[in-house]
Design an enzyme around this catalytic site. Sequence first.
Site, short mmCIF file in Angstrom:
data_model
loop_
_atom_site.label_atom_id
_atom_site.label_comp_id
_atom_site.label_asym_id
_atom_site.label_seq_id
_atom_site.Cartn_x
_atom_site.Cartn_y
_atom_site.Cartn_z
CG ASP A 14 -6.83 -14.04 -19.02
OD1 ASP A 14 -7.07 -14.88 -18.14
OD2 ASP A 14 -5.68 -13.75 -19.37
CB SER A 15 -5.96 -12.45 -14.89
OG SER A 15 -5.19 -13.42 -15.59
CE1 TYR A 46 -7.74 -10.45 -12.04
CE2 TYR A 46 -9.33 -11.93 -13.06
CZ TYR A 46 -8.90 -10.66 -12.80
OH TYR A 46 -9.59 -9.59 -13.28
N GLY A 47 -4.28 -15.91 -10.30
CA GLY A 47 -4.06 -17.27 -9.77
C GLY A 47 -3.71 -17.35 -8.29
CB CYS A 77 -9.35 -16.07 -16.78
SG CYS A 77 -8.28 -16.04 -15.34
CG ASN A 78 -8.33 -22.48 -16.82
OD1 ASN A 78 -8.90 -23.54 -16.90
ND2 ASN A 78 -7.71 -21.92 -17.84
CB SER A 79 -7.54 -17.95 -11.85
OG SER A 79 -6.35 -18.66 -12.13
CD GLU A 156 2.42 -12.56 -18.17
OE1 GLU A 156 2.71 -11.36 -18.18
OE2 GLU A 156 1.41 -13.03 -18.74
CB CYS A 188 -3.22 -22.23 -16.53
SG CYS A 188 -2.49 -20.58 -16.44
CB THR A 189 -4.98 -18.42 -20.22
OG1 THR A 189 -4.33 -17.79 -19.10
CG2 THR A 189 -6.47 -18.35 -20.05
CG HIS A 190 -0.04 -17.57 -18.97
ND1 HIS A 190 -1.27 -17.03 -18.70
CD2 HIS A 190 0.83 -16.53 -18.99
CE1 HIS A 190 -1.14 -15.72 -18.57
NE2 HIS A 190 0.12 -15.39 -18.74
N1 DGL Z 1 -5.36 -16.50 -16.75
C1 DGL Z 1 -4.99 -17.25 -15.57
C2 DGL Z 1 -5.63 -18.64 -15.63
O1 DGL Z 1 -6.02 -19.14 -16.67
C3 DGL Z 1 -3.49 -17.38 -15.43
C4 DGL Z 1 -2.79 -16.10 -15.05
C5 DGL Z 1 -3.20 -15.57 -13.69
O2 DGL Z 1 -2.77 -16.13 -12.65
O3 DGL Z 1 -3.95 -14.60 -13.65
O4 DGL Z 1 -5.74 -19.27 -14.61
#
Ligand code: DGL
Length: 269
Positions: A14-15, A46-47, A77-79, A156, A188-190
């Site tokens: 993940d990012s 990453y987003g 990580c979705n992004s 965060e 999104c993971t968050h």
């Molecule tokens: N992990 C990213 C996602 O799932 C979210 C955080 C990021 O922007 O890197 O899209």
Amino acid sequence: MSTTSDRGPIGVFDSGLGGLTVLRSMIDVLPQEPLIYFGDTARFPYGPKPPDEVLKYAIEIGDMLIDRGARAIVVACNSAAAAALDVLKERLSVPVLGVIEPGMVAAARVTRSGRVGVIGTVGTIASGAYERAAAALDTDLELTCTPCPGFVEFVEAGDVDSEQVHVLAERLLAPLTSVSVDTLVLGCTHYPLLARTIGDVMGPNVTLVSSADETAAAVSALLGSPSPDASRPPGDHKFLTSGDVETFRRLGERFLGPEVHAVEQWTWS
Ligand code: DGL
């Protein structure tokens, strides 16, 4: 006889820390599997980054995890999945899974009206990856996708239920409440950490779908992982971060729980 522990670990990346929500589900569903998690915290987030840059990072991480013996890769990580999943699948010699397709499959299963919302980072939503995943399913879904810039920053900062995050959620989620979706994919993971606030704004008739559990089930099915067996030792879990090790360990517990240990520093050369 080959056991899971003589096989390589499953590489998960993940990012940053958010992918630990996916790792949590993987540990629960596959407690005997050895896992190696990489959080690219030095290059987080990453987003908001251009897709080419995220693709470059994902390729570097995929190659590094393969060098460390990974026998499958989960892009948690979705992004990163939106920008890089297809390229990683072609490039790497091991199975590669993302979080987008499992989330969409779960949404298609639970929706009653077919009106499904998806929320994610700017990069994920702009990529059209969720629309492509929905089109690949043989169902009639009416998808409304909307970015939620700001949510990641609140999580965060450890703020998941203040008045400010509530006000932001009301504004960002308005395009979804106005079309009466009955299912919302937390793309999104968050966002699972914001589930209470998001659920309050969307109302009790909207089912929230987190791709973490669905992804863990997909990994298990793909790799033919044995069912959990309390008589066998738990799998080994390793953590790597490109950022600060102590911060990763401290904040990682918020996403994963107490299992965050053996964190190693990784430096890109
Ligand atoms: N992990 C990213 C996602 O799932 C979210 C955080 C990021 O922007 O890197 O899209």
